[in-house]
Design a protein around this motif. Structure first.
Motif, PDB file in Angstrom:
ATOM      1  N   ALA A 109      -0.607  88.636 108.181  1.00 10.57           N
ATOM      2  CA  ALA A 109      -1.783  87.545 108.364  1.00 10.57           C
ATOM      3  C   ALA A 109      -1.207  86.733 109.109  1.00 10.57           C
ATOM      4  N   TYR A 110       0.095  86.317 109.539  1.00  6.40           N
ATOM      5  CA  TYR A 110       0.651  85.432 110.379  1.00  6.40           C
ATOM      6  C   TYR A 110       0.163  85.641 111.733  1.00  6.40           C
ATOM      7  N   LYS A 111      -0.495  86.814 112.121  1.00  2.24           N
ATOM      8  CA  LYS A 111      -0.869  87.116 113.290  1.00  2.24           C
ATOM      9  C   LYS A 111      -2.074  86.372 113.643  1.00  2.24           C
ATOM     10  N   LEU A 112      -2.875  85.839 112.619  1.00  2.00           N
ATOM     11  CA  LEU A 112      -4.333  85.266 112.800  1.00  2.00           C
ATOM     12  C   LEU A 112      -4.087  83.606 112.750  1.00  2.00           C
ATOM     13  N   ILE A 113      -2.871  83.206 112.723  1.00  2.00           N
ATOM     14  CA  ILE A 113      -2.683  81.862 112.658  1.00  2.00           C
ATOM     15  C   ILE A 113      -2.885  81.404 114.296  1.00  2.00           C
ATOM     16  N   PRO A 114      -3.856  80.460 114.382  1.00  2.00           N
ATOM     17  CA  PRO A 114      -4.285  79.966 115.959  1.00  2.00           C
ATOM     18  C   PRO A 114      -3.185  78.953 116.382  1.00  2.00           C
ATOM     19  N   THR A 115      -2.001  79.638 116.840  1.00  2.04           N
ATOM     20  CA  THR A 115      -0.943  78.676 117.407  1.00  2.04           C
ATOM     21  C   THR A 115      -1.362  78.027 118.741  1.00  2.04           C
ATOM     22  N   GLN A 116      -2.305  78.497 119.205  1.00  3.73           N
ATOM     23  CA  GLN A 116      -2.396  77.821 120.706  1.00  3.73           C
ATOM     24  C   GLN A 116      -3.046  76.363 120.292  1.00  3.73           C
ATOM     25  N   LEU A 153       5.678  79.839 119.671  1.00  5.96           N
ATOM     26  CA  LEU A 153       5.219  79.718 118.163  1.00  5.96           C
ATOM     27  C   LEU A 153       4.836  81.138 117.482  1.00  5.96           C
ATOM     28  N   ASP A 154       4.307  81.909 118.289  1.00  7.22           N
ATOM     29  CA  ASP A 154       4.150  83.040 117.565  1.00  7.22           C
ATOM     30  C   ASP A 154       5.237  83.786 117.279  1.00  7.22           C
ATOM     31  N   TRP A 155       6.380  83.924 118.197  1.00  7.85           N
ATOM     32  CA  TRP A 155       7.645  84.315 117.836  1.00  7.85           C
ATOM     33  C   TRP A 155       8.157  83.719 116.680  1.00  7.85           C
ATOM     34  N   ALA A 156       8.195  82.343 116.620  1.00  8.61           N
ATOM     35  CA  ALA A 156       8.920  81.707 115.362  1.00  8.61           C
ATOM     36  C   ALA A 156       8.299  81.677 114.114  1.00  8.61           C
ATOM     37  N   ILE A 157       6.971  82.136 114.279  1.00 10.76           N
ATOM     38  CA  ILE A 157       6.372  82.290 112.866  1.00 10.76           C
ATOM     39  C   ILE A 157       6.532  83.554 112.395  1.00 10.76           C
ATOM     40  N   GLU A 158       6.476  84.577 113.287  1.00  6.92           N
ATOM     41  CA  GLU A 158       6.611  85.815 112.889  1.00  6.92           C
ATOM     42  C   GLU A 158       8.191  86.332 112.166  1.00  6.92           C
ATOM     43  N   THR A 159       9.324  85.462 113.185  1.00  7.52           N
ATOM     44  CA  THR A 159      10.723  85.642 112.807  1.00  7.52           C
ATOM     45  C   THR A 159      11.147  85.014 111.648  1.00  7.52           C
ATOM     46  N   ILE A 160      10.358  83.852 111.256  1.00 10.70           N
ATOM     47  CA  ILE A 160      10.702  83.154 110.022  1.00 10.70           C
ATOM     48  C   ILE A 160      10.219  84.144 108.776  1.00 10.70           C
ATOM     49  N   LEU A 161       9.087  84.691 108.735  1.00  9.43           N
ATOM     50  CA  LEU A 161       8.354  85.478 107.779  1.00  9.43           C
ATOM     51  C   LEU A 161       9.039  86.662 107.524  1.00  9.43           C
ATOM     52  N   CYS A 162       9.665  87.223 108.599  1.00 16.58           N
ATOM     53  CA  CYS A 162      10.196  88.633 108.639  1.00 16.58           C
ATOM     54  C   CYS A 162      11.811  88.461 108.638  1.00 16.58           C
ATOM     55  N   TRP A 163      12.107  87.385 108.306  1.00 14.51           N
ATOM     56  CA  TRP A 163      13.706  87.113 108.528  1.00 14.51           C
ATOM     57  C   TRP A 163      13.991  87.942 107.214  1.00 14.51           C
ATOM     58  N   ASN A 164      15.310  88.924 107.499  1.00 16.93           N
ATOM     59  CA  ASN A 164      15.664  89.975 106.596  1.00 16.93           C
ATOM     60  C   ASN A 164      17.120  89.777 105.927  1.00 16.93           C
ATOM     61  N   GLN A 165      17.066  88.035 105.388  1.00 20.09           N
ATOM     62  CA  GLN A 165      18.268  88.003 104.651  1.00 20.09           C
ATOM     63  C   GLN A 165      18.212  88.096 103.181  1.00 20.09           C
ATOM     64  N   LYS A 166      18.664  89.260 102.846  1.00 18.43           N
ATOM     65  CA  LYS A 166      18.499  89.707 101.437  1.00 18.43           C
ATOM     66  C   LYS A 166      18.955  88.835 100.396  1.00 18.43           C
ATOM     67  N   GLU A 167      20.227  88.501 100.665  1.00 18.14           N
ATOM     68  CA  GLU A 167      21.077  87.575  99.648  1.00 18.14           C
ATOM     69  C   GLU A 167      21.624  86.269 100.363  1.00 18.14           C
ATOM     70  N   ALA A 168      21.835  85.227  99.419  1.00 16.28           N
ATOM     71  CA  ALA A 168      22.270  84.142 100.129  1.00 16.28           C
ATOM     72  C   ALA A 168      23.559  84.127 100.249  1.00 16.28           C
ATOM     73  N   VAL A 169      24.125  83.434 101.257  1.00 14.13           N
ATOM     74  CA  VAL A 169      25.632  83.325 101.505  1.00 14.13           C
ATOM     75  C   VAL A 169      26.104  82.234 100.662  1.00 14.13           C
TER      76      VAL A 169
END
Length: 218
Positions: A109-116, A153-169
């Motif tokens: 759904a993040y692809k629908l965010i009007p980042t412009q 902005l498009d990159w940042a939002i997708e990068t945050i939501l798709c961050w693949n850190q499974k466990e905390a350090v």
């Protein structure tokens, strides 16, 4: 005595001006401020983090990141040796995301965010907070939100939501406000809680941070 190099990374779309009230004792610490760079098309967070590490001029630095900057410094710490990593108003793994973040990730759904909209800060603030938003708040966002490139902005939002850190350090020092509306405290594990701290507590809880950061770093 050699000073401890401390590098600060701001949050999503923000400039290093968000750290203008953060003061560390000059005799002990050397403060450096990083800024967002534009991502390459389709760039992974690992590649972006590597490019950002090229801006680090000291060995074994302390990295401090706010919000998305907190995620980024964790990735940078996988590439270079660090003395400490401190995150503020952020998360340590995808398990700490609120439910709507996880839904946005699974449904894309993040692809629908009007980042412009971010290109026009007044429209953005009215879109986010309503037409009755005061001029003072708009000026605040104009001052601190400096990166309004749609590609970033498009990159940042997708990068945050798709961050693949499974466990905390376990070694990450995590500072979180109990009133954080973006990353609610109820989802966060093993953190230092700042009473009354919101997601922008880097701006309005700087006295607490100035008092406690030196002790946490050392």
């Amino acid at each position: 005595m050699n000073k401890i190099p401390v590098y600060f990374m701001p949050g999503l779309a923000a400039s290093s001006k968000i750290f203008e009230n953060i003061i560390l004792p000059e005799a002990q610490f050397e403060m450096h401020f990083l800024e967002w760079i534009l991502p390459q098309e389709g760039e992974s967070i690992e590649s972006y983090a590597f490019r950002m590490t090229q801006k680090i001029q000291h060995e074994n630095p302390v990295l401090i990141g706010v919000s998305f900057g907190g995620i980024l410094v964790q990735e940078m710490a996988k590439i270079i040796p660090t003395q400490k990593v401190i995150i503020i108003s952020s998360v340590k793994s995808q398990a700490e995301f609120p439910a709507h973040f996880k839904i946005a990730r699974s449904t894309k759904a993040y692809k629908l965010i009007p980042t412009q909209l971010l290109a026009d800060i007044e429209k953005l603030v009215k879109y986010a907070f309503g037409d009755n938003i005061v001029a003072k708040r708009i000026k605040l966002y104009e001052k601190y939100l400096s990166v309004r490139d749609k590609g970033y902005l498009d990159w940042a939002i997708e990068t945050i939501l798709c961050w693949n850190q499974k466990e905390a350090v376990a070694s990450i020092i995590h500072i979180q406000g109990d009133k954080d509306e973006v990353f609610p405290l109820k989802h966060i594990q093993n953190c230092i809680v700042v009473k009354g701290g919101t997601h922008i507590m880097i701006l309005n809880k700087f006295k607490w941070l100035n008092e406690n950061l030196p002790k946490l770093i050392v």
